[in-house]
Scaffold this active site. Structure first.
Site, PDB file in Angstrom:
ATOM      1  CG  ASN A  93      -1.239   1.165   1.286  1.00 47.96           C
ATOM      2  OD1 ASN A  93      -2.413   2.131   0.806  1.00 47.96           O
ATOM      3  ND2 ASN A  93      -1.280   2.272   2.974  1.00 47.96           N
ATOM      4  CB  SER A 145      -3.066   5.815  -8.843  1.00 41.93           C
ATOM      5  OG  SER A 145      -3.666   6.921  -9.028  1.00 41.93           O
ATOM      6  CE1 TYR A 158       0.718   7.834  -6.835  1.00 45.36           C
ATOM      7  CE2 TYR A 158      -1.201   8.572  -8.032  1.00 45.36           C
ATOM      8  CZ  TYR A 158      -0.134   7.626  -6.662  1.00 45.36           C
ATOM      9  OH  TYR A 158      -0.709   6.845  -6.175  1.00 45.36           O
ATOM     10  CB  SER A 161       5.827   5.016  -9.702  1.00 47.20           C
ATOM     11  OG  SER A 161       5.348   5.683  -9.753  1.00 47.20           O
ATOM     12  CE  LYS A 162       0.880   4.158  -6.058  1.00 46.36           C
ATOM     13  NZ  LYS A 162       1.024   3.523  -5.566  1.00 46.36           N
TER      14      LYS A 162
END
Length: 249
Positions: A93, A145, A158, A161-162
């Site tokens: 998480n 995400s 971001y 990476s997700k």
């Protein structure tokens, strides 16, 4: 209290904030014993964990880790093995947000985001999966995400990476299935956590207005999906990216 996770051992990163905190509470309510991986342990966090232990008659072992440091992550794996010879559920998480336009994103920042949001999670999962494989059972849940799929301005680091983590989920599921280990991901949209407060009002409203339900997610909305994936209710579900986004079109 229900017993969907009765006596299961859960490893959860980022267990004391935002979505992770709500997952901790939800899993504790369902009977799980939790190895809570966090960066720092404050008196408030310790009191909160002890309260959950007393209320639900479970155990929570806080373990400190710096996900930006590979040595710390490898040390975490050793600590997990010392605490329990069995891990039933791993929830990856923890993560950090980053917002900058492509031309303003430095490679240094990109590496920092990937180290925490991707590389450290892979290292941890490799270690925990060995424990799961010994017992021929396990559920791995990766928190990605919708930024992995929606290319809004300022989401290069971001979102990338997700996206990498979402793709890795499918490879993990394919390779670990023979050991009866299921691997799935949850891709939340805008959720009412610290990251919600870091977003601009315009960015938040754009995502909310593009959804069918016209609201931001509550952390409990995401925790309930994690509960489903951690429990035997999802025993034939693997390799899936579940978008908990209120119906973004």
């Amino acid at each position: 209290m229900s017993n969907l996770l009765q006596e299961k051992v859960v490893v959860l990163t980022g267990a004391n904030r935002g979505i992770g905190k709500c997952i901790t509470e939800t899993f504790a309510e369902n009977g799980a014993n939790i190895i809570a991986c966090i960066r720092t342990l404050s008196p408030e966090t310790e009191k909160w964990m002890q309260g959950l232990e007393t209320k639900f008659n479970i155990s929570i072992n806080p373990v400190l880790v710096d996900l930006s440091d590979e040595i710390s992550v490898k040390g975490l794996i050793k600590e997990i093995m010392a605490i329990s010879p069995r891990v039933d559920v791993l929830v990856n998480n923890a993560g950090i947000a980053s917002g900058a336009l492509f031309q303003m994103t430095t490679v240094t920042e990109l590496r920092k985001i990937f180290e925490i949001n991707f590389f450290s999670q892979i290292t941890l999962t490799q270690g925990v999966a060995k424990l799961m494989a010994r017992n021929k059972s396990g559920s791995i849940i990766n928190i990605t995400s919708t930024a992995a799929f929606i290319a809004d301005p300022g989401t290069l680091a971001y979102g990338s990476s997700k996206s990498a983590f979402a793709r890795a989920t499918k490879s993990m599921a394919t390779e670990l299935g023979s050991s009866n280990i299921r691997v799935n991901a949850i891709a939340p949209s805008v959720t009412k956590t610290d990251m919600f407060d870091q977003m601009s009002h315009e960015a938040r409203e754009k995502l909310i207005n593009s959804s069918a339900l016209k609201r931001a997610a509550e952390p409990k909305d995401i925790a309930n999906v994690a509960l489903f994936l951690a429990s035997e209710l999802s025993s034939f579900v693997t390799g899936q990216i579940i978008r908990a986004d209120g119906g973004i079109s």
